[in-house]
Write a protein that holds these residues in place. Structure first.
Motif, mmCIF file in Angstrom:
data_model
loop_
_atom_site.group_PDB
_atom_site.id
_atom_site.type_symbol
_atom_site.label_atom_id
_atom_site.label_comp_id
_atom_site.label_asym_id
_atom_site.label_seq_id
_atom_site.Cartn_x
_atom_site.Cartn_y
_atom_site.Cartn_z
ATOM 1 N N PHE A 76 1.095 -0.850 0.702
ATOM 2 C CA PHE A 76 -0.286 0.202 0.190
ATOM 3 C C PHE A 76 0.775 0.943 0.176
ATOM 4 O O PHE A 76 1.872 1.122 0.738
ATOM 5 N N VAL A 77 0.715 1.520 -0.511
ATOM 6 C CA VAL A 77 1.835 2.946 -1.220
ATOM 7 C C VAL A 77 1.246 4.063 -1.136
ATOM 8 O O VAL A 77 -0.136 4.974 -1.743
ATOM 9 N N GLU A 78 1.959 5.861 -0.282
ATOM 10 C CA GLU A 78 1.074 6.942 -0.350
ATOM 11 C C GLU A 78 1.985 7.630 -0.661
ATOM 12 O O GLU A 78 2.947 8.080 -0.705
ATOM 13 N N VAL A 79 1.554 8.493 -1.828
ATOM 14 C CA VAL A 79 2.446 9.053 -2.520
ATOM 15 C C VAL A 79 1.977 10.504 -2.332
ATOM 16 O O VAL A 79 1.081 11.533 -1.974
ATOM 17 N N LYS A 80 3.202 11.079 -2.468
ATOM 18 C CA LYS A 80 3.086 12.552 -2.060
ATOM 19 C C LYS A 80 4.313 13.345 -3.389
ATOM 20 O O LYS A 80 5.180 12.354 -2.686
ATOM 21 N N LYS A 81 4.101 14.597 -3.023
ATOM 22 C CA LYS A 81 4.517 15.370 -4.185
ATOM 23 C C LYS A 81 4.883 17.223 -3.860
ATOM 24 O O LYS A 81 3.460 17.352 -2.714
ATOM 25 N N ALA A 82 6.196 17.638 -3.647
ATOM 26 C CA ALA A 82 6.588 18.823 -3.403
ATOM 27 C C ALA A 82 7.773 18.797 -3.659
ATOM 28 O O ALA A 82 8.524 18.175 -4.583
ATOM 29 N N ARG A 83 8.423 20.174 -3.799
ATOM 30 C CA ARG A 83 9.674 21.023 -3.745
ATOM 31 C C ARG A 83 10.285 19.868 -3.467
ATOM 32 O O ARG A 83 11.551 19.664 -4.511
ATOM 33 N N ASP A 84 10.403 19.490 -2.629
ATOM 34 C CA ASP A 84 11.681 18.355 -2.268
ATOM 35 C C ASP A 84 11.087 17.205 -1.310
ATOM 36 O O ASP A 84 9.711 16.832 -0.566
ATOM 37 N N PHE A 85 11.671 16.562 -1.004
ATOM 38 C CA PHE A 85 11.199 15.015 -0.296
ATOM 39 C C PHE A 85 10.613 15.355 1.327
ATOM 40 O O PHE A 85 10.097 14.780 1.491
ATOM 41 N N ALA A 86 12.010 15.958 2.010
ATOM 42 C CA ALA A 86 11.355 16.641 3.382
ATOM 43 C C ALA A 86 10.344 16.998 3.109
ATOM 44 O O ALA A 86 8.835 17.001 4.482
#
Length: 117
Positions: free
Chosen positions: A52-62
């Motif tokens: 099960f995968v939760e995907v998050k997108k942002a400028r950087d990984f942190a």
């Protein structure tokens, strides 16, 4: 970010992550599967185990990682439990919960067993 832009950005991030898992031999079972706790972004299978995968997108990984809250993790577990209920081996199905982060350049960082189970 407007709702439409955010929606399409999320879809693009999920596509990137799905491609990454596919390259590593995982089969996509579900995308944006909705259970009683909420949505699970991606569900993969490999060798009988589910991921099960939760995907998050942002400028950087942190920044992407910081967007996953304890409440969201609880909701993912609730929905995953419902998903497992219809599997042949039920709650005994081998599972893993990953977080996949996509940065502004489209690079992916996957954290396996990200939620401590």
């Amino acid at each position: 970010m407007s709702g439409s832009v955010s929606y399409h950005s999320s879809l693009a991030a999920e596509d990137i992550v799905a491609s990454d898992y596919a390259r590593r031999g995982f089969a996509l079972r579900e995308r944006r599967w909705r259970g009683p706790g909420g949505e699970i972004d991606l569900i993969f299978e490999k060798a009988g185990a589910l991921v099960f995968v939760e995907v998050k997108k942002a400028r950087d990984f942190a920044t992407a990682a910081a967007r996953i809250t304890a409440r969201q993790i609880e909701r993912i577990f609730t929905s995953a439990s419902c998903y497992l209920a219809v599997m042949p081996t039920g709650q005994d199905t081998e599972t893993r919960f990953d977080a996949a982060y996509v940065n502004g350049a489209g690079a992916v960082e996957v954290v396996e067993n990200a939620f401590g189970v």
